[in-house]
Every structure is written in structure tokens, then in C-alpha cells.
Design a protein around this motif. Structure first.
Motif, mmCIF file in Angstrom:
data_model
loop_
_atom_site.group_PDB
_atom_site.id
_atom_site.type_symbol
_atom_site.label_atom_id
_atom_site.label_comp_id
_atom_site.label_asym_id
_atom_site.label_seq_id
_atom_site.Cartn_x
_atom_site.Cartn_y
_atom_site.Cartn_z
ATOM 1 N N LEU A 1 8.123 -1.396 -3.664
ATOM 2 C CA LEU A 1 7.495 -0.658 -2.588
ATOM 3 C C LEU A 1 6.996 0.749 -3.587
ATOM 4 O O LEU A 1 7.807 0.941 -4.401
ATOM 5 C CB LEU A 1 7.581 0.332 -1.116
ATOM 6 N N VAL B 1 9.786 1.671 5.749
ATOM 7 C CA VAL B 1 8.277 1.169 6.184
ATOM 8 C C VAL B 1 8.516 1.437 7.635
ATOM 9 O O VAL B 1 6.922 2.265 8.114
ATOM 10 C CB VAL B 1 8.130 -0.287 5.937
ATOM 11 N N LYS C 1 3.499 1.396 0.254
ATOM 12 C CA LYS C 1 2.740 -0.592 0.294
ATOM 13 C C LYS C 1 3.427 -1.255 -1.358
ATOM 14 O O LYS C 1 4.152 -0.418 -1.584
ATOM 15 C CB LYS C 1 1.227 0.503 -0.292
ATOM 16 N N ALA D 1 0.377 -3.256 -5.613
ATOM 17 C CA ALA D 1 -1.154 -2.466 -4.571
ATOM 18 C C ALA D 1 -1.841 -1.083 -5.281
ATOM 19 O O ALA D 1 -2.591 -0.484 -5.131
ATOM 20 C CB ALA D 1 -1.435 -2.505 -3.497
#
Length: 152
Positions: A4, A138, A145, A149
Motif C-alpha cells: 500500500l 485501510v 491505495k 496504483a
């Protein structure tokens, strides 16, 4: 999600406050030993070295509790207690293309379970955290994200 990044959000007071990162991920630093490398901070507490260094989990937890510190750059590598692998080359964040090369990088330090990288005081990168830690992070920061990404 395996890796992440948290960036470009107003959900944090300031990025790379490791006390907040550990709390959000529900990770007790005391459960691991830590190799912290590639360190740059917003200030240098008395007695703290900016050199790459080992911390026991208790030492790291105590340090973070006693000091309101922002890590501008750093890699926190979590290893099982008592394991002190060779640290050459030391994990790095600023010049590490592995975060952005299109693969899902694992921890840089041989034997590390996961790593948390402080990216230029504007992002926090989580590599290979346990699933429950990812879920907790999260939940606390829905703006997190997948690292993939963020790649350009």
C-alpha cells in the motif's frame, strides 16, 4: 492488497509519523526487532543517530513514545526477534526503483517480514504487511491505495 501507499490525502496530521503508522496498522513494535535505514528526520532528538541502526522492539516503541518525530526518509524493516541478518546493502527508499517498477516488491532486507518506508515526508509505503495490519490501516486511512496504483 499486498503493498500500500498513503499519499495525497488530508486524513493524516502529517505523514510518516511512525507512532501513528504503527497504531493505524495495529502493529506492536515490541513484537519484532527493527533495522532502520536511510534515515532523515525533521529533527534529531538528543542521543539519536541518523546512521542506519538496529532497535529492539521495546527500544523502538519507547523511542517513538518519547519523541514526536517525523521521518522524512527511512525504511523500517521488521524481523523476528533475535534475528540480525547482514544489512549490506542497507534498505533504501529515496533511490529505490523497486517501488515503482511494476512488480510487487518484497522487503529489501534478507529475513525481514515486512517493511514500512517513509517517502519524502509526503507518503508512507507499506510492503508485505500481514493481512490484518493492511485491513486495520485501510480502515483508519481509507485513502490508502495499492502501491501499483501509484506507479506512473
Amino acid at each position: 492488497m499486498k503493498n500500500l501507499i498513503l499519499e495525497k490525502t488530508d486524513q493524516v496530521r502529517w505523514y510518516t509519523n511512525m507512532r501513528d503508522v504503527f497504531e493505524a496498522a495495529n502493529i506492536a513494535p515490541q513484537d519484532y526487532d527493527w533495522y532502520v535505514s536511510d534515515i532523515e528526520t525533521n529533527w534529531k532528538p538528543p542521543g539519536f543517530k541518523l546512521d542506519d541502526q538496529w532497535f529492539t522492539g521495546d527500544e523502538l516503541a519507547g523511542f517513538l513514545l518519547a519523541n514526536e518525530i517525523q521521518f522524512i526518509w527511512a525504511v523500517f524493516s521488521a524481523v523476528p526477534k533475535g534475528l540480525r541478518p547482514i544489512t549490506t546493502p542497507a534498505p533504501c527508499v529515496e533511490d529505490n526503483p523497486r517501488y515503482w517498477d511494476g512488480t510487487e516488491p518484497g522487503p529489501q532486507l534478507e529475513g525481514a517480514l515486512f517493511e514500512i518506508a517513509c517517502w519524502d515526508s509526503s507518503g508512507t509505503i507499506l510492503i508485505n504487511l500481514p493481512a490484518q495490519a493492511i485491513d486495520s490501516f485501510v480502515t483508519r486511512y481509507p485513502g490508502a491505495k495499492p502501491l501499483a496504483a501509484a506507479r506512473s
